[in-house]
Design a protein around this motif. Structure first.
Motif, mmCIF file in Angstrom:
data_model
loop_
_atom_site.group_PDB
_atom_site.id
_atom_site.type_symbol
_atom_site.label_atom_id
_atom_site.label_comp_id
_atom_site.label_asym_id
_atom_site.label_seq_id
_atom_site.Cartn_x
_atom_site.Cartn_y
_atom_site.Cartn_z
ATOM 1 N N SER A 48 0.837 -1.196 0.000
ATOM 2 C CA SER A 48 0.000 0.000 0.000
ATOM 3 C C SER A 48 0.872 1.245 0.000
ATOM 4 O O SER A 48 2.012 1.226 0.467
ATOM 5 C CB SER A 48 -0.940 0.009 1.216
ATOM 6 O OG SER A 48 -0.210 -0.043 2.424
ATOM 7 N N ILE A 56 -3.639 8.240 5.554
ATOM 8 C CA ILE A 56 -4.310 7.062 5.006
ATOM 9 C C ILE A 56 -3.313 6.292 4.149
ATOM 10 O O ILE A 56 -2.267 6.811 3.774
ATOM 11 C CB ILE A 56 -5.536 7.412 4.142
ATOM 12 C CG1 ILE A 56 -5.114 8.273 2.933
ATOM 13 C CG2 ILE A 56 -6.630 8.077 4.961
ATOM 14 C CD1 ILE A 56 -6.181 8.417 1.868
ATOM 15 N N LYS A 58 -3.434 3.513 0.678
ATOM 16 C CA LYS A 58 -4.254 2.968 -0.401
ATOM 17 C C LYS A 58 -3.575 1.713 -0.931
ATOM 18 O O LYS A 58 -2.407 1.738 -1.319
ATOM 19 C CB LYS A 58 -4.396 4.017 -1.507
ATOM 20 C CG LYS A 58 -5.195 3.564 -2.698
ATOM 21 C CD LYS A 58 -6.666 3.461 -2.379
ATOM 22 C CE LYS A 58 -7.433 3.086 -3.641
ATOM 23 N NZ LYS A 58 -8.652 2.410 -3.397
ATOM 24 N N SER A 72 -8.586 -2.237 -6.661
ATOM 25 C CA SER A 72 -8.986 -0.931 -7.185
ATOM 26 C C SER A 72 -10.201 -0.347 -6.465
ATOM 27 O O SER A 72 -10.322 0.869 -6.353
ATOM 28 C CB SER A 72 -9.253 -1.009 -8.690
ATOM 29 O OG SER A 72 -10.303 -1.918 -8.963
ATOM 30 N N ALA A 73 -11.086 -1.184 -5.950
ATOM 31 C CA ALA A 73 -12.270 -0.682 -5.260
ATOM 32 C C ALA A 73 -12.082 -0.607 -3.743
ATOM 33 O O ALA A 73 -12.977 -0.158 -3.028
ATOM 34 C CB ALA A 73 -13.479 -1.566 -5.576
ATOM 35 N N LEU A 74 -10.920 -1.005 -3.255
ATOM 36 C CA LEU A 74 -10.661 -0.982 -1.820
ATOM 37 C C LEU A 74 -10.583 0.465 -1.335
ATOM 38 O O LEU A 74 -9.838 1.282 -1.889
ATOM 39 C CB LEU A 74 -9.353 -1.715 -1.520
ATOM 40 C CG LEU A 74 -8.967 -1.905 -0.069
ATOM 41 C CD1 LEU A 74 -9.971 -2.810 0.642
ATOM 42 C CD2 LEU A 74 -7.564 -2.506 0.021
ATOM 43 N N GLU A 75 -11.365 0.779 -0.322
ATOM 44 C CA GLU A 75 -11.357 2.132 0.240
ATOM 45 C C GLU A 75 -10.016 2.416 0.913
ATOM 46 O O GLU A 75 -9.379 1.504 1.437
ATOM 47 C CB GLU A 75 -12.477 2.269 1.281
ATOM 48 C CG GLU A 75 -13.873 2.238 0.691
ATOM 49 C CD GLU A 75 -14.163 3.444 -0.181
ATOM 50 O OE1 GLU A 75 -13.775 4.574 0.188
ATOM 51 O OE2 GLU A 75 -14.778 3.260 -1.244
ATOM 52 N N PRO A 76 -9.596 3.676 0.935
ATOM 53 C CA PRO A 76 -8.373 4.014 1.675
ATOM 54 C C PRO A 76 -8.505 3.588 3.141
ATOM 55 O O PRO A 76 -9.593 3.620 3.710
ATOM 56 C CB PRO A 76 -8.292 5.538 1.553
ATOM 57 C CG PRO A 76 -9.081 5.855 0.326
ATOM 58 C CD PRO A 76 -10.185 4.835 0.273
ATOM 59 N N ILE A 77 -7.390 3.208 3.717
ATOM 60 C CA ILE A 77 -7.361 2.697 5.085
ATOM 61 C C ILE A 77 -6.743 3.755 5.986
ATOM 62 O O ILE A 77 -5.626 4.228 5.739
ATOM 63 C CB ILE A 77 -6.522 1.403 5.155
ATOM 64 C CG1 ILE A 77 -7.065 0.368 4.163
ATOM 65 C CG2 ILE A 77 -6.482 0.855 6.572
ATOM 66 C CD1 ILE A 77 -6.081 -0.725 3.833
ATOM 67 N N LYS A 78 -7.448 4.144 7.022
ATOM 68 C CA LYS A 78 -6.937 5.113 7.987
ATOM 69 C C LYS A 78 -5.768 4.489 8.731
ATOM 70 O O LYS A 78 -5.834 3.338 9.160
ATOM 71 C CB LYS A 78 -8.057 5.496 8.968
ATOM 72 C CG LYS A 78 -7.664 6.542 9.950
ATOM 73 C CD LYS A 78 -7.713 7.908 9.315
ATOM 74 C CE LYS A 78 -7.452 8.973 10.365
ATOM 75 N NZ LYS A 78 -6.855 10.154 9.797
ATOM 76 N N THR A 108 -7.246 0.364 12.761
ATOM 77 C CA THR A 108 -7.702 -0.182 11.490
ATOM 78 C C THR A 108 -6.605 -1.087 10.959
ATOM 79 O O THR A 108 -5.454 -0.698 10.911
ATOM 80 C CB THR A 108 -7.970 0.950 10.496
ATOM 81 O OG1 THR A 108 -8.918 1.837 11.079
ATOM 82 C CG2 THR A 108 -8.513 0.417 9.196
#
Length: 167
Positions: A48, A56, A58, A72-78, A108
């Protein structure tokens, strides 16, 4: 009989050759995966990129249980206080032999996958990718086995991967 160090050096030479001729990121990611799979217990690999302004990360590459996963559809991770956040802030490799406990409920984290018995990953090694002292991302390798990684071989392994990728 070749020692672990000799085998590691042979794998590093192959990795450098692959990444040196790579024209796209997927080729590089697959070379890292091949190297990790042959060098340490590897049930999953997650790469990432880190955005410090928004704190964040990605996902740009994921593999687990023998399959590449479209991120590609994975939301950004805090980025929180868990092992990945610690690695990003310290710039050091983090080794966790009880990932679920270390990640805790307040942070997270990413479980890269479950095996056929629905076991969650137990061990992870996290290496920050840095450029000129700034963390730009992380490479995470996970295993379903407890105590899968030692500081010595994980640090050497992932430092060499980062060097081969020019991080």
């Amino acid at each position: 009989q070749a020692t672990y160090r000799d085998r590691l050096l042979q794998r590093l030479a192959a990795l450098a050759q692959t990444t040196g001729g790579a024209r796209d990121l997927k080729t590089i990611f697959r070379a890292v995966l091949d190297f990790a799979s042959e060098s340490v217990p590897c049930s999953a690999l997650f790469i990432s990129l880190y955005e410090s302004e928004r704190s964040i990360r990605k996902g740009i590459y994921m593999w687990y249980n023998g399959k590449e996963v479209d991120v590609s559809a994975l939301e950004p991770i805090k980025v929180g206080q868990g092992p990945v956040g610690q690695s990003i802030r310290s710039g050091e490799v983090e080794i966790v032999n009880d990932y679920q406990h270390a990640a805790g409920k307040k942070s997270t984290h990413v479980y890269l996958g479950f095996d056929e018995d629905e076991r969650e990953p137990r061990s992870t090694v996290i290496a920050p990718m840095t450029i000129m002292g700034n963390t730009v991302g992380v490479i995470e390798v996970q295993s379903y086995e407890p105590d899968a990684y030692t500081r010595e071989h994980a640090t050497a392994l992932l430092d060499k991967i980062k060097q081969a990728l020019l991080f």
